[in-house]
Design a protein around this motif. Sequence first.
Motif, PDB file in Angstrom:
ATOM      1  N   VAL A 155      19.866 -11.619  18.200  1.00 41.11           N
ATOM      2  CA  VAL A 155      19.539 -12.952  17.673  1.00 41.11           C
ATOM      3  C   VAL A 155      18.110 -13.309  18.047  1.00 41.11           C
ATOM      4  CG1 VAL A 155      20.057 -15.419  17.913  1.00 41.11           C
ATOM      5  CG2 VAL A 155      21.914 -13.776  17.602  1.00 41.11           C
ATOM      6  N   VAL A 189      15.290 -14.895  15.653  1.00 37.68           N
ATOM      7  CA  VAL A 189      14.870 -16.281  15.868  1.00 37.68           C
ATOM      8  C   VAL A 189      13.468 -16.372  16.457  1.00 37.68           C
ATOM      9  CG1 VAL A 189      15.405 -18.401  17.138  1.00 37.68           C
ATOM     10  CG2 VAL A 189      17.239 -17.081  16.097  1.00 37.68           C
ATOM     11  N   GLU A 190      13.194 -15.621  17.505  1.00 36.05           N
ATOM     12  CA  GLU A 190      11.920 -15.753  18.212  1.00 36.05           C
ATOM     13  C   GLU A 190      10.821 -14.851  17.672  1.00 36.05           C
ATOM     14  OE1 GLU A 190      12.576 -15.427  22.413  1.00 36.05           O
ATOM     15  OE2 GLU A 190      14.087 -17.017  22.403  1.00 36.05           O
ATOM     16  N   ASN A 207      10.856 -13.669  14.490  1.00 39.45           N
ATOM     17  CA  ASN A 207      10.803 -13.870  13.038  1.00 39.45           C
ATOM     18  C   ASN A 207      10.992 -12.587  12.230  1.00 39.45           C
ATOM     19  OD1 ASN A 207      10.390 -16.692  13.175  1.00 39.45           O
ATOM     20  ND2 ASN A 207       8.253 -16.308  13.704  1.00 39.45           N
ATOM     21  N   VAL A 223      23.436 -15.423  14.265  1.00 41.96           N
ATOM     22  CA  VAL A 223      22.265 -16.300  14.169  1.00 41.96           C
ATOM     23  C   VAL A 223      22.718 -17.728  13.841  1.00 41.96           C
ATOM     24  CG1 VAL A 223      20.167 -16.796  12.847  1.00 41.96           C
ATOM     25  CG2 VAL A 223      20.658 -14.452  13.575  1.00 41.96           C
ATOM     26  N   GLN A 224      23.656 -17.874  12.909  1.00 39.48           N
ATOM     27  CA  GLN A 224      24.148 -19.200  12.550  1.00 39.48           C
ATOM     28  C   GLN A 224      24.817 -19.879  13.736  1.00 39.48           C
ATOM     29  OE1 GLN A 224      23.572 -20.859   9.614  1.00 39.48           O
ATOM     30  NE2 GLN A 224      24.325 -22.553  10.832  1.00 39.48           N
ATOM     31  N   HIS A 279      24.195 -19.335  16.859  1.00 37.53           N
ATOM     32  CA  HIS A 279      23.112 -19.703  17.782  1.00 37.53           C
ATOM     33  C   HIS A 279      22.440 -20.999  17.341  1.00 37.53           C
ATOM     34  CE1 HIS A 279      19.491 -19.417  20.250  1.00 37.53           C
ATOM     35  NE2 HIS A 279      18.796 -19.577  19.149  1.00 37.53           N
ATOM     36  N   ARG A 280      22.156 -21.104  16.057  1.00 35.64           N
ATOM     37  CA  ARG A 280      21.495 -22.314  15.539  1.00 35.64           C
ATOM     38  C   ARG A 280      22.400 -23.535  15.669  1.00 35.64           C
ATOM     39  NH1 ARG A 280      18.664 -19.062  10.639  1.00 35.64           N
ATOM     40  NH2 ARG A 280      16.828 -18.440  11.826  1.00 35.64           N
ATOM     41  N   ASP A 281      23.693 -23.355  15.420  1.00 32.01           N
ATOM     42  CA  ASP A 281      24.645 -24.459  15.569  1.00 32.01           C
ATOM     43  C   ASP A 281      24.685 -24.945  17.015  1.00 32.01           C
ATOM     44  OD1 ASP A 281      25.248 -24.305  12.903  1.00 32.01           O
ATOM     45  OD2 ASP A 281      27.207 -23.338  13.191  1.00 32.01           O
ATOM     46  N   GLN A 282      24.622 -24.006  17.953  1.00 36.25           N
ATOM     47  CA  GLN A 282      24.660 -24.371  19.371  1.00 36.25           C
ATOM     48  C   GLN A 282      23.389 -25.099  19.802  1.00 36.25           C
ATOM     49  OE1 GLN A 282      25.426 -20.570  21.159  1.00 36.25           O
ATOM     50  NE2 GLN A 282      27.646 -20.792  20.996  1.00 36.25           N
ATOM     51  N   GLN A 283      22.309 -24.887  19.086  1.00 32.85           N
ATOM     52  CA  GLN A 283      21.047 -25.536  19.413  1.00 32.85           C
ATOM     53  C   GLN A 283      20.913 -26.895  18.748  1.00 32.85           C
ATOM     54  OE1 GLN A 283      19.133 -23.943  21.720  1.00 32.85           O
ATOM     55  NE2 GLN A 283      20.814 -22.495  21.649  1.00 32.85           N
ATOM     56  N   ASP A 284      21.674 -27.133  17.686  1.00 31.58           N
ATOM     57  CA  ASP A 284      21.569 -28.359  16.898  1.00 31.58           C
ATOM     58  C   ASP A 284      22.376 -29.478  17.557  1.00 31.58           C
ATOM     59  OD1 ASP A 284      21.503 -30.350  15.023  1.00 31.58           O
ATOM     60  OD2 ASP A 284      22.262 -29.138  13.365  1.00 31.58           O
TER      61      ASP A 284
END
Length: 99
Positions: free
Chosen positions: A16, A20-21, A23, A44-45, A47-52
Amino acid sequence: MRANRKYDSEFKREAVKLVVEENRSIREVESSLGITHGVLKGWVQKHRDQQDPAVVAQRSTEAELKQLRKEVEKLRRERDILKKAVAIFSTDPDRYSDS
C-alpha cells in the motif's frame, strides 16, 4: 502463483505504501510483487478509509447504534417479563403471600 494466497500485514502495508506514498500504479505494484490482480485495490481502499475521519466517525456511530439497539431489545424483554409478573401477582394477591 496459487489462488487464495495469504499475505501478512507487513507485506500489505508495504505494498500500500508503494501506491500511496510513491504514487506507483496499483497494476504496476501488483505485477512487481506478484500479487493477484485486484487484491491491492482493496488494501489501498481500506487504508484510505482508515485515514478518512468521516469514515472512522461513521463506523464509530454505526457501532454505537448497534450496541444501543441491542440494549433496547434487552430492556424491552425485561419490561415484558415485568409486565407479565405484575399481571400474575395482581390476579390473586393472597396466592403468593406467606399469610
